[in-house]
Design an enzyme around this catalytic site. Structure first.
Site, PDB file in Angstrom:
ATOM      1  N   THR A 353      33.462 -21.786 -44.031  1.00 52.64           N
ATOM      2  CA  THR A 353      33.742 -21.536 -45.445  1.00 52.64           C
ATOM      3  C   THR A 353      35.232 -21.720 -45.686  1.00 52.64           C
ATOM      4  OG1 THR A 353      33.591 -19.928 -47.254  1.00 52.64           O
ATOM      5  CG2 THR A 353      34.003 -19.041 -45.069  1.00 52.64           C
ATOM      6  N   HIS A 405      29.461  -8.986 -32.647  1.00 51.08           N
ATOM      7  CA  HIS A 405      29.949  -8.489 -31.362  1.00 51.08           C
ATOM      8  C   HIS A 405      28.803  -8.117 -30.419  1.00 51.08           C
ATOM      9  CE1 HIS A 405      32.987  -7.456 -28.668  1.00 51.08           C
ATOM     10  NE2 HIS A 405      33.733  -6.640 -29.389  1.00 51.08           N
TER      11      HIS A 405
END
Length: 434
Positions: A353, A405
């Site tokens: 993006t 994560h």
């Protein structure tokens, strides 16, 4: 004969759609392949066209903004009707007569005595003037009844009669003016002009239903935040060499491929090489398993009137830099024209993006679930940098990698971003894939 116009199937697992707008209205004669309406689903916008010539009739409950089921009949097409023989347009509502002119409120005239209450006079009604006041009144032939008193019980004070005597206040401090000199005019009091204020807009609001696409965007972004353990790491890239390369070859590139050489191609190619080096960034979690992908479908976030969409460049690793630029141009055009299909949106493994086109200097993008990472690009800004022991002004860009994560460790994420930095700062390495 009358032909039914139904809501077409627009993608797997999609059961309903919203009618975004009708390009034709009831009674219009339409030709084959003309666009009749625009459907909005939770994944894309789809055009519905006429299969034959005929006169269109939109059924009740199928107006723009209505939510309809896949397969539902929303209109009919009379294929036997000819042009000009459509249903007559509804009669225009008669003009609402203008309201009668508002008569101005009657203005009440008030005499000066009514508009301003005269203070109590001191002269005639109160002959007990102080010696000083009596002397000024006598010397200047003042009628005490014509002077407003400000003392106790309306008594005249020395200041009252001095104020009513032109030039008297200055006689004691300055020599008498020449007989021919006109008395100095009394300074006018400053006029206070009120600040104009408009009418209050408190409570002025409107409630607009979310479009199907906007609802889906909200659901996916919230799902990513609720499900993934999101973390963002940052770095900065010196764009000097890429900008020099663009400046050197932009004319030849446009002459050959018909479009400008942008930055997307460099970052997509760099991302593919970084994904090859760190495959966990190109994977995602399925239940208690990790699904790795040996293909590279790079999503490019596109801002459209309907909201943010992320169509994908399929098999980006097989495309040249020019091929990537052409693919990005085509996806942007589809987004602008509302023609992005469910196939364009599905299957992405990694996303990019670019908030820099809107002026963003730094941000933390949200992953496009179920993907595990997204790369955020930002505005290029000249900054002083230490280069070989000297301070130089360089075009710098902050980049951000938001990652899940649960699947990507911090070391992998940081190394992934460093890999992209190295490739973009030394674009020749992209050609050698090293």
């Amino acid at each position: 004969m009358k032909q039914e116009i139904k809501v077409p199937a627009v993608g797997e697992s999609i059961t309903e759609a919203t009618i975004g707008s009708w390009t034709k209205k009831s009674g219009d004669f339409v030709k084959r392949n003309e666009v009749l309406m625009l459907l909005e689903t939770d994944k894309a916008s789809v055009e519905v066209v006429a299969e034959n010539d005929g006169v269109l009739t939109i059924l009740p409950g199928s107006e723009a903004g209505a939510t309809v089921l896949i397969g539902a009949t929303v209109a009919t097409l009379d294929t036997d009707a000819k042009a000009g023989a459509g249903a007559p347009a509804p009669a225009a509502a008669g003009a609402v007569p203008p309201p009668p002119p508002v008569q101005p409120a009657a203005q009440t005239s008030a005499s000066p005595a009514q508009m301003t209450a005269a203070p109590a006079a001191a002269g005639g009604s109160n002959p007990n003037l102080s010696p000083a006041v009596q002397r000024i009144v006598t010397e200047n032939q003042i009628d005490p009844s014509q002077v407003a008193g400000t003392g106790k019980d309306g008594r005249l004070t020395k200041g009252d009669v001095l104020a009513a005597t032109p030039g008297t206040a200055s006689k004691a401090a300055a020599p008498a003016a020449a007989p021919s000199a006109a008395p100095a005019p009394k300074a006018a009091a400053p006029t206070v002009v009120p600040v104009a204020t408009g009418p209050s807009k408190q409570g002025d609001k409107k409630l607009v239903p979310m479009t199907t696409i906007r609802k889906r965007i909200a659901e996916k972004l919230k799902e990513a935040q609720n499900t993934a353990a999101l973390l963002t790491t940052f770095n900065e890239i010196d764009m000097t060499k890429v900008m020099e390369l663009r400046a050197k070859y932009k004319d030849k590139f446009k002459e050959k491929f018909g479009l400008n050489l942008g930055f997307n191609g460099f970052f997509v190619k760099a991302s593919v090489e970084a994904l090859k080096a760190y495959p966990a960034v190109n994977a995602w979690i399925v239940g208690t398993d990790i699904e790795y992908h040996n293909y590279y479908n790079i999503g490019i976030a596109v801002s459209t009137e309907k909201g943010l969409m992320v169509p994908n460049i399929k098999d980006a690793d097989t495309l040249s830099l020019a091929g990537v630029e052409v693919a990005v141009r085509d996806l942007a055009a589809k987004g602008r024209d509302g023609k992005i299909s469910p196939n364009d949106l599905g299957g992405g493994t990694f996303s990019i993006t670019n908030g820099g086109v809107f002026g963003s200097l730094l941000s933390t993008p949200i992953v496009n679930a179920p993907q595990s990472a997204i790369l955020g690009l930002h505005k290029i800004q000249d900054r002083p940098m230490a280069v070989n022991g000297k301070v130089e002004i360089r075009p710098m860009m902050y980049v951000a990698l938001t990652y899940d994560h649960r699947i990507v460790d911090g070391k992998e994420a940081v190394s992934f971003l460093v890999k992209i930095k190295e490739l973009v700062e030394d674009p020749e390495r992209l050609l050698l894939e090293i």
